[in-house]
Design an enzyme around this catalytic site. Structure first.
Site, PDB file in Angstrom:
ATOM      1  N   GLY A  72       0.850  -1.187   0.000  1.00  0.00           N
ATOM      2  CA  GLY A  72       0.000   0.000   0.000  1.00  0.00           C
ATOM      3  C   GLY A  72       0.888   1.239   0.000  1.00  0.00           C
ATOM      4  O   GLY A  72       2.099   1.159  -0.264  1.00  0.00           O
ATOM      5  N   PHE A 121     -11.795  19.656   4.962  1.00  0.00           N
ATOM      6  CA  PHE A 121     -12.037  18.327   5.525  1.00  0.00           C
ATOM      7  C   PHE A 121     -12.318  18.484   7.018  1.00  0.00           C
ATOM      8  O   PHE A 121     -11.905  19.473   7.633  1.00  0.00           O
ATOM      9  CB  PHE A 121     -10.812  17.428   5.304  1.00  0.00           C
ATOM     10  N   GLN A 177     -11.953   3.896  14.529  1.00  0.00           N
ATOM     11  CA  GLN A 177     -12.805   4.965  14.005  1.00  0.00           C
ATOM     12  C   GLN A 177     -13.962   4.458  13.143  1.00  0.00           C
ATOM     13  O   GLN A 177     -13.760   3.623  12.255  1.00  0.00           O
ATOM     14  CB  GLN A 177     -11.943   5.880  13.141  1.00  0.00           C
ATOM     15  N   HIS A 208     -16.493   5.899  10.380  1.00  0.00           N
ATOM     16  CA  HIS A 208     -16.669   7.046   9.478  1.00  0.00           C
ATOM     17  C   HIS A 208     -18.172   7.277   9.339  1.00  0.00           C
ATOM     18  O   HIS A 208     -18.932   6.325   9.106  1.00  0.00           O
ATOM     19  CB  HIS A 208     -16.046   6.698   8.127  1.00  0.00           C
ATOM     20  N   ARG A 211     -14.774  12.960  12.962  1.00  0.00           N
ATOM     21  CA  ARG A 211     -15.621  11.794  12.672  1.00  0.00           C
ATOM     22  C   ARG A 211     -16.234  11.150  13.909  1.00  0.00           C
ATOM     23  O   ARG A 211     -17.359  10.671  13.861  1.00  0.00           O
ATOM     24  CB  ARG A 211     -14.780  10.751  11.934  1.00  0.00           C
ATOM     25  N   ARG A 259      -8.628   9.804  14.304  1.00  0.00           N
ATOM     26  CA  ARG A 259      -7.864  10.390  13.191  1.00  0.00           C
ATOM     27  C   ARG A 259      -8.697  11.418  12.432  1.00  0.00           C
ATOM     28  O   ARG A 259      -9.872  11.180  12.152  1.00  0.00           O
ATOM     29  CB  ARG A 259      -7.448   9.277  12.222  1.00  0.00           C
ATOM     30  N   LEU A 307      -3.236   9.349   4.753  1.00  0.00           N
ATOM     31  CA  LEU A 307      -2.362   9.379   3.563  1.00  0.00           C
ATOM     32  C   LEU A 307      -1.058  10.126   3.869  1.00  0.00           C
ATOM     33  O   LEU A 307       0.019   9.733   3.425  1.00  0.00           O
ATOM     34  CB  LEU A 307      -3.103  10.006   2.379  1.00  0.00           C
TER      35      LEU A 307
HETATM   36  C1  LIG Z   1     -12.775   3.885   1.343  1.00  0.00           C
HETATM   37  C2  LIG Z   1     -11.655   4.572   2.041  1.00  0.00           C
HETATM   38  C3  LIG Z   1     -11.375   5.902   1.775  1.00  0.00           C
HETATM   39  C4  LIG Z   1     -10.318   6.532   2.418  1.00  0.00           C
HETATM   40  N1  LIG Z   1     -10.043   7.848   2.124  1.00  0.00           N
HETATM   41  C5  LIG Z   1      -8.978   8.450   2.725  1.00  0.00           C
HETATM   42  C6  LIG Z   1      -8.607   9.783   2.399  1.00  0.00           C
HETATM   43  O1  LIG Z   1      -9.225  10.438   1.560  1.00  0.00           O
HETATM   44  N2  LIG Z   1      -7.549  10.324   3.029  1.00  0.00           N
HETATM   45  C7  LIG Z   1      -6.815   9.643   3.958  1.00  0.00           C
HETATM   46  O2  LIG Z   1      -5.858  10.197   4.486  1.00  0.00           O
HETATM   47  N3  LIG Z   1      -7.133   8.365   4.263  1.00  0.00           N
HETATM   48  C8  LIG Z   1      -8.176   7.755   3.676  1.00  0.00           C
HETATM   49  N4  LIG Z   1      -8.488   6.459   3.992  1.00  0.00           N
HETATM   50  C9  LIG Z   1      -7.592   5.696   4.895  1.00  0.00           C
HETATM   51  C10 LIG Z   1      -6.367   5.230   4.124  1.00  0.00           C
HETATM   52  O3  LIG Z   1      -6.700   4.970   2.804  1.00  0.00           O
HETATM   53  C11 LIG Z   1      -5.750   3.954   4.715  1.00  0.00           C
HETATM   54  O4  LIG Z   1      -5.592   4.101   6.082  1.00  0.00           O
HETATM   55  C12 LIG Z   1      -4.382   3.723   4.085  1.00  0.00           C
HETATM   56  O5  LIG Z   1      -4.485   3.682   2.689  1.00  0.00           O
HETATM   57  C13 LIG Z   1      -3.706   2.457   4.573  1.00  0.00           C
HETATM   58  O6  LIG Z   1      -2.514   2.299   3.824  1.00  0.00           O
HETATM   59  P1  LIG Z   1      -1.444   1.187   4.191  1.00  0.00           P
HETATM   60  O7  LIG Z   1      -0.287   1.369   3.274  1.00  0.00           O
HETATM   61  O8  LIG Z   1      -1.190   1.203   5.652  1.00  0.00           O
HETATM   62  O9  LIG Z   1      -2.206  -0.181   3.880  1.00  0.00           O
HETATM   63  P2  LIG Z   1      -3.002  -0.721   2.596  1.00  0.00           P
HETATM   64  O10 LIG Z   1      -3.085   0.261   1.491  1.00  0.00           O
HETATM   65  O11 LIG Z   1      -4.260  -1.308   3.122  1.00  0.00           O
HETATM   66  O12 LIG Z   1      -2.061  -1.863   2.090  1.00  0.00           O
HETATM   67  C14 LIG Z   1      -1.848  -3.050   2.848  1.00  0.00           C
HETATM   68  C15 LIG Z   1      -0.913  -3.928   2.055  1.00  0.00           C
HETATM   69  O13 LIG Z   1      -0.511  -5.008   2.865  1.00  0.00           O
HETATM   70  C16 LIG Z   1      -0.615  -6.201   2.120  1.00  0.00           C
HETATM   71  N5  LIG Z   1      -0.784  -7.287   3.092  1.00  0.00           N
HETATM   72  C17 LIG Z   1      -1.663  -7.376   4.113  1.00  0.00           C
HETATM   73  N6  LIG Z   1      -1.463  -8.516   4.795  1.00  0.00           N
HETATM   74  C18 LIG Z   1      -0.445  -9.147   4.180  1.00  0.00           C
HETATM   75  C19 LIG Z   1       0.233 -10.378   4.405  1.00  0.00           C
HETATM   76  N7  LIG Z   1      -0.100 -11.197   5.394  1.00  0.00           N
HETATM   77  N8  LIG Z   1       1.234 -10.723   3.563  1.00  0.00           N
HETATM   78  C20 LIG Z   1       1.585  -9.933   2.525  1.00  0.00           C
HETATM   79  N9  LIG Z   1       0.977  -8.750   2.263  1.00  0.00           N
HETATM   80  C21 LIG Z   1      -0.006  -8.378   3.092  1.00  0.00           C
HETATM   81  C22 LIG Z   1      -1.765  -5.992   1.179  1.00  0.00           C
HETATM   82  O14 LIG Z   1      -1.640  -6.834   0.066  1.00  0.00           O
HETATM   83  C23 LIG Z   1      -1.538  -4.530   0.793  1.00  0.00           C
HETATM   84  O15 LIG Z   1      -0.605  -4.454  -0.248  1.00  0.00           O
HETATM   85  C24 LIG Z   1      -9.543   5.824   3.355  1.00  0.00           C
HETATM   86  C25 LIG Z   1      -9.832   4.485   3.624  1.00  0.00           C
HETATM   87  C26 LIG Z   1     -10.892   3.878   2.988  1.00  0.00           C
HETATM   88  C27 LIG Z   1     -11.186   2.459   3.342  1.00  0.00           C
END
Ligand SMILES: Cc1cc2nc3c(=O)[nH]c(=O)nc-3n(C[C@H](O)[C@H](O)[C@H](O)COP(=O)(O)OP(=O)(O)OC[C@H]3O[C@@H](n4cnc5c(N)ncnc54)[C@H](O)[C@@H]3O)c2cc1C
Length: 575
Positions: A12, A115, A235, A237, A281, A389, A395
């Site tokens: 991610g 926001f 949280q 939403h 929120r 949050r 992000l």
């Molecule tokens: C619908 C929605 C809208 C949002 N809008 C906003 C916004 O506008 N602004 C904002 O700041 N935040 C927003 N958020 C929150 C934000 O998007 C997330 O908190 C953030 O993207 C999480 O990123 P990350 O890199 O931590 O994890 P993720 O993007 O969830 O990535 C997790 C990664 O881990 C991998 N993974 C998981 N478990 C394993 C495993 N066991 N082995 C190998 N790989 C694994 C997955 O494949 C993935 O690649 C939103 C969230 C949602 C759900």
């Protein structure tokens, strides 16, 4: 056995930003992801990413820091929040230089929108602080970072699901992963390992989170003796599509959409007179539940409305195209003329694997790092979000602390020797898989998962009580017992999703248990943790972080860590 300088688990925003930093530092870097990187949940983030650029109206990083501290109900660590807010500006510029197509002002600068909880002059009025790419900001961030990783020769192992962390003499040494396409186990050895596995909203029935958000990284770390921090803060939403939980971004309210109860009243005026619909929120979610409880839900039911009808088609098509499409697709309504039924949806984990400001995983209240192990993104708790949050702050967290973790890992890997990974590193995981595959009698995972999601929704969501949480705890204990008898009917090796779902259910049960135990223990209300039996915030007793450890016999130990306060003393939280 695969050997790299650094291994990043999760593709991610957090994992990819760390991988870019590692690869640019010249380290041989592998990214392991159970999904194809561009399917990671960061891609669904819609509304924006905060930074006090001041492109549309005056803004300052101190105002942003104050909002983040206050939004988190004074539980966030202010040293980390200061870094987040100061570094956010550079982080946005870096993303722009990597090619991210932000929306523009008429004079060509990055545009910004409002926001929830973001204000000017320490709470006086809302401010335009969220940079955005229509309502596809996360998608653009993910694509941009992925392209940078490809450019810098990061090695991707896609559809590799990590099932264990290997530690040798207290130092992280590798991970064990399952290859979905073949059913084979692989060991990856590395000097530095990052967990960036995202959130765990799938413990709840109504959630904005994808099926993949099952808390794998947290549970794997917890089972290896690493504590989990502030798990009680989860949280909700306010604007999930009724019954489905699919998110309608807060960008909608940032662009002027308003909340209405069943009587058509703009009820947030009563709860947050200054910020109204753009209050944080936790407050809006609670206000919605209270309206419903007092009989002012729409049609006497358990939802309220989001009203876009005054915005005009131009704003809907240009600034909220995805939100508009979701309303059309999932509800068959036209937001230009129809009111949209919504309810709070489980959304974001404020708690997670504890880290310091360089992403190092820490093991105790003294912040002793576990050498070689790092965490970032939603899986981690640094803690910049405290008890709640603000929108757009995840992000920023990903890119600011993902990068810092990557840079620290690079330095650590350069300065340390590799740790030999034991030859039998896969033994425990192989045994777990075998016992699941061999079991002839038993029940399927889906029924246990549904029961867990229902109990968490009923007893551990927006409002909580001791009685309810105790019920949830004993229910989870019973579900764990049933889980011991789970059977996988599909014996195949290739893409055995049933097997993986059974493994993921084990993680869900662990993180749900951690949440409930932490929530039972915290006898106050703060941010997203609202105890009806203890409705006040209690700074004298509870201005501290929870660290929850899992004992060998299934028991728990709770320790506390002080909150770092730098410039903002706790005050009553009003908007
Ligand atoms: C619908 C929605 C809208 C949002 N809008 C906003 C916004 O506008 N602004 C904002 O700041 N935040 C927003 N958020 C929150 C934000 O998007 C997330 O908190 C953030 O993207 C999480 O990123 P990350 O890199 O931590 O994890 P993720 O993007 O969830 O990535 C997790 C990664 O881990 C991998 N993974 C998981 N478990 C394993 C495993 N066991 N082995 C190998 N790989 C694994 C997955 O494949 C993935 O690649 C939103 C969230 C949602 C759900």
């Amino acid at each position: 056995m695969h050997t790299f300088d650094a291994v990043v688990v999760g593709a991610g925003g957090a994992g990819l930003r760390a991988a870019v930093a590692l690869a640019r530092s010249g380290l041989r870097t592998a990214v392991l992801s159970k999904l194809y990187p561009t399917r990671s949940h960061t891609g669904t983030a819609q509304g924006g990413i905060a930074a006090p650029l001041g492109n549309v109206e005056e803004d300052q990083w101190e105002w942003y820091a104050f909002d983040t501290v206050k939004g988190g109900d004074y539980l966030g660590d202010q040293d980390a929040i200061e870094i987040l807010c100061r570094d956010s500006v550079e982080a946005i510029v870096e993303l722009e230089h990597m090619g991210l197509p932000f929306n523009r002002t008429p004079d060509g600068r990055i545009d910004q929108r409002r926001f929830g909880g973001h204000t000017r002059e320490f709470g006086k009025a809302p401010v335009k602080r969220a940079c955005y790419a229509a309502d596809r900001t996360g998608h653009m961030i993910l694509q941009t970072l992925y392209q940078q990783c490809i450019k810098h020769d990061v090695n991707f192992f896609n559809e590799f699901q990590v099932l264990d962390l290997v530690a040798v003499d207290g130092r992280a040494a590798g991970v064990v992963a399952y290859e979905l396409a073949t059913g084979e186990l692989h060991t990856f050895a590395a000097k530095a390992i990052l967990f960036a596995t995202g959130g765990f909203g799938r413990i709840f029935k109504v959630t904005s989170n994808a099926h993949s958000l099952t808390g794998d990284g947290l549970a794997i770390a917890w089972r290896r003796g690493i504590p989990l921090e502030d798990m009680e803060f989860f949280q909700f939403h306010p604007t999930g599509i009724y019954k489905m939980g699919i998110l309608l971004s807060e960008a909608a309210r940032g662009e002027g959409a308003v909340l209405r109860n069943g009587k058509g009243e703009r009820f947030m005026e009563r709860y947050a007179p200054t910020l109204i619909d753009l209050a944080p929120r936790d407050m809006v979610s609670r206000a919605m539940y209270l309206e419903i409880r007092e009989g002012r839900g729409a049609g006497g039911r358990d939802y309220v409305y989001l009203d876009f009808t005054h915005l005009g088609r131009d704003v809907l098509e240009k600034k909220l195209p995805d939100v508009t499409e979701f309303v059309r697709t999932y509800l068959g309504l036209d937001p230009a003329v129809d009111l949209v039924p919504i309810q709070p949806t489980a959304h974001y984990a404020m708690g997670g694997i504890p880290t310091d400001v360089d992403g190092r995983v820490v093991l105790d209240p003294e912040n002793t790092p576990m050498p070689g192990l790092y965490a970032a993104g939603e899986a981690a708790c640094v803690s910049v979000h405290g008890a709640n949050r603000l929108g757009t702050n995840s992000l920023v967290d990903l890119v600011v602390f993902g990068k810092r973790a990557g840079l620290h890992m690079a330095q650590f890997a350069r300065e340390s020797d590799p740790v030999p990974v034991p030859a039998d590193a896969e033994k425990q995981v192989a045994a777990r898989l075998e016992s699941l595959r061999r079991r002839r009698e038993g029940e399927n995972a889906a029924a246990i998962r549904e029961a867990l999601q229902a109990t968490m929704m009923e007893h551990a969501s927006v409002f909580r009580t001791r009685q309810g949480l105790e019920k949830a705890r004993s229910h989870i204990a019973a579900l764990k017992e049933r889980y011991g008898r789970v059977r996988v009917a599909d014996p195949s090796r290739r893409y055995n999703t049933e097997l993986l779902e059974a493994l993921e259910l084990g993680y869900l049960l662990d993180v749900a248990e951690a949440l409930v135990v932490s929530a039972l223990n915290r006898t106050e209300s703060r941010g997203a943790h609202w105890r009806e039996d203890f409705p006040n915030r209690d700074d004298a007793g509870w201005l501290k972080h929870t660290l929850l450890y899992r004992g060998d016999g299934g028991d728990h130990e709770i320790r506390y860590k002080p909150v770092v306060i730098t410039r903002f003393s706790p005050q009553e939280r009003k908007y």
